[in-house]
Write a protein that holds these residues in place. Structure first.
Motif, short mmCIF file in Angstrom:
data_model
loop_
_atom_site.label_atom_id
_atom_site.label_comp_id
_atom_site.label_asym_id
_atom_site.label_seq_id
_atom_site.Cartn_x
_atom_site.Cartn_y
_atom_site.Cartn_z
N HIS A 55 0.82 -1.22 0.00
CA HIS A 55 0.00 0.00 0.00
C HIS A 55 0.85 1.27 0.00
CE1 HIS A 55 -3.54 -2.49 1.81
NE2 HIS A 55 -3.23 -2.83 0.57
N ASP A 149 -4.54 -9.14 -1.86
CA ASP A 149 -5.75 -8.57 -2.43
C ASP A 149 -5.40 -7.45 -3.41
OD1 ASP A 149 -6.91 -10.25 -0.62
OD2 ASP A 149 -8.01 -8.71 0.48
N THR A 150 -6.28 -7.24 -4.39
CA THR A 150 -6.05 -6.21 -5.39
C THR A 150 -7.05 -5.07 -5.24
OG1 THR A 150 -7.45 -7.37 -6.99
CG2 THR A 150 -5.10 -7.89 -7.02
N PHE A 151 -6.76 -3.96 -5.90
CA PHE A 151 -7.58 -2.75 -5.83
C PHE A 151 -7.21 -1.87 -7.01
CE2 PHE A 151 -3.82 -2.60 -3.19
CZ PHE A 151 -3.14 -1.50 -3.67
N TRP A 157 -8.83 5.30 -2.28
CA TRP A 157 -8.74 3.98 -1.66
C TRP A 157 -10.03 3.65 -0.93
CZ3 TRP A 157 -4.60 3.11 -4.20
CH2 TRP A 157 -3.51 3.99 -4.21
N ILE A 161 -10.50 -2.09 1.83
CA ILE A 161 -9.18 -2.65 1.53
C ILE A 161 -8.54 -3.09 2.84
CG2 ILE A 161 -6.88 -2.14 0.64
CD1 ILE A 161 -8.13 -0.17 -1.30
N PHE A 229 -9.83 -9.46 -5.92
CA PHE A 229 -10.39 -8.11 -5.80
C PHE A 229 -11.48 -8.11 -4.71
CE2 PHE A 229 -12.36 -4.47 -8.59
CZ PHE A 229 -12.07 -3.55 -7.59
N PRO A 231 -12.11 -6.07 -2.16
CA PRO A 231 -12.88 -4.87 -1.86
C PRO A 231 -14.12 -4.71 -2.75
CG PRO A 231 -10.55 -4.37 -1.93
CD PRO A 231 -10.69 -5.77 -2.44
N TRP A 232 -14.08 -5.31 -3.92
CA TRP A 232 -15.23 -5.28 -4.83
C TRP A 232 -16.16 -6.45 -4.58
CZ3 TRP A 232 -15.77 -8.80 -9.19
CH2 TRP A 232 -16.90 -8.55 -9.95
N ASP A 237 -17.41 -2.42 -2.40
CA ASP A 237 -16.92 -1.13 -2.88
C ASP A 237 -16.72 -1.16 -4.40
OD1 ASP A 237 -16.79 0.43 -0.52
OD2 ASP A 237 -15.01 -0.68 0.11
N TYR A 238 -16.51 0.02 -4.96
CA TYR A 238 -16.23 0.22 -6.39
C TYR A 238 -17.44 -0.12 -7.28
CZ TYR A 238 -11.47 0.59 -4.66
OH TYR A 238 -10.36 0.96 -3.97
#
Length: 292
Positions: A55, A149-151, A157, A161, A229, A231-232, A237-238
């Motif tokens: 990060h 993990d990816t983002f 941000w 995450i 991914f 966070p998605w 998110d996203y």
């Protein structure tokens, strides 16, 4: 999105994300993906250190540099089997759930998919190779630029995450007005395929399979591209960047990820006995010597 049907697929209720079983090998569901900070726990400290490095250093510019470096596919040549065998030497420094070599996790994932989806051999192979992009770690890439993990980069941000936005406090993109807004460099609902994702084994393997003319259907390719991914697909998110096609991708990724996550146990499959079956799938879908 063109995709192959998964016979008998059962799409998970979003309210029960990634919870196919109440307990797996006596490990409670809430014990998986435990990222609490504990300086006295060497695994938790290793995981935290890996993510904080990621990060801090993964920026728009770095992702562009890694894509330029790796998407020439001029680093080495190898069959899929030989690359998988290399994973015997790799323990994922971002994984709080297992200290086993990555090849063990590959066979655990593939065999559980095979058990539930016996007629979808491309899905079995997808499970086997989904982490194969981690071979970058053997070619001078630090694990923080390979695993985890990816983002998206180039936008704000997300709260979901791992370790949260605070872990990006030393990342220069955090303070760049081009990149630190809700949409950043993107348009609303531009679609996941148009996002510049943090560089990782997911994107590399997806691009590798396209470059080497893999016959794995798009369903499997999208499972690979977005399985990390979180966070998605798990954090929710996203969604402001995803489009209608991504709704179908989400269903595929959630179906895949219940095997990726909950097959991590100490039960090691008989890899030598399983090789003949999976070698047949490799010959069917991505044969011969490949460019990496």
């Amino acid at each position: 999105m063109a995709s192959a049907d998964i016979k008998g697929i059962s799409i998970i209720d979003p309210s029960q994300l990634l919870r196919p079983e109440p307990v797996f090998h006596d490990k409670p569901i809430d014990a998986f993906r435990d990222y609490t900070i504990d300086d006295s726990d060497p695994i938790k400290e290793r995981v935290r250190r890996t993510y904080y490095l990621m990060h801090t250093h993964v920026t728009v510019d770095l992702v562009k540099q890694k894509r330029e470096k790796w998407l020439k596919f001029n680093h080495f040549k190898s069959t899929i089997k030989d690359a998988l065998i290399r994973l015997n030497e790799l323990v994922d420094e971002s994984d709080p759930d297992t200290d086993l070599p990555n090849i063990v996790h590959a066979f655990q994932t593939a065999e559980r998919i095979r058990q539930d989806h016996p007629d979808d051999d491309w899905f079995h192979l997808t499970g086997l190779i989904h982490d194969l992009g981690k071979v970058m770690a053997f070619y001078d890439e630090p694990q923080w630029c390979v695993v985890g993990d990816t983002f998206p980069v180039g936008c704000q941000w997300a709260d979901s995450i791992v370790y949260g936005p605070e872990s990006f406090k030393d990342n220069p993109d955090t303070y760049n007005p081009k990149y630190n807004t809700k949409y950043g460099i993107y348009e609303p609902h531009c679609g996941l395929d148009n996002l510049l994702m943090s560089w990782s084994h997911d994107e590399y393997l997806y691009q590798f399979l396209r470059h080497n003319n893999s016959k794995i259907p798009l369903s499997g390719l999208y499972m690979i591209r977005y399985h990390s991914f979180y966070p998605w697909h798990s954090g929710g998110d996203y969604r402001h960047l995803s489009n209608s096609k991504d709704v179908e991708t989400l269903k595929l990724v959630l179906e895949f990820n219940k095997y990726d996550l909950y097959t991590k146990s100490e039960n090691v499959p008989d890899i030598e006995a399983l090789w003949p079956y999976y070698e047949g799938l490799i010959d069917k879908y991505i044969p011969g010597v490949c460019e990496w």
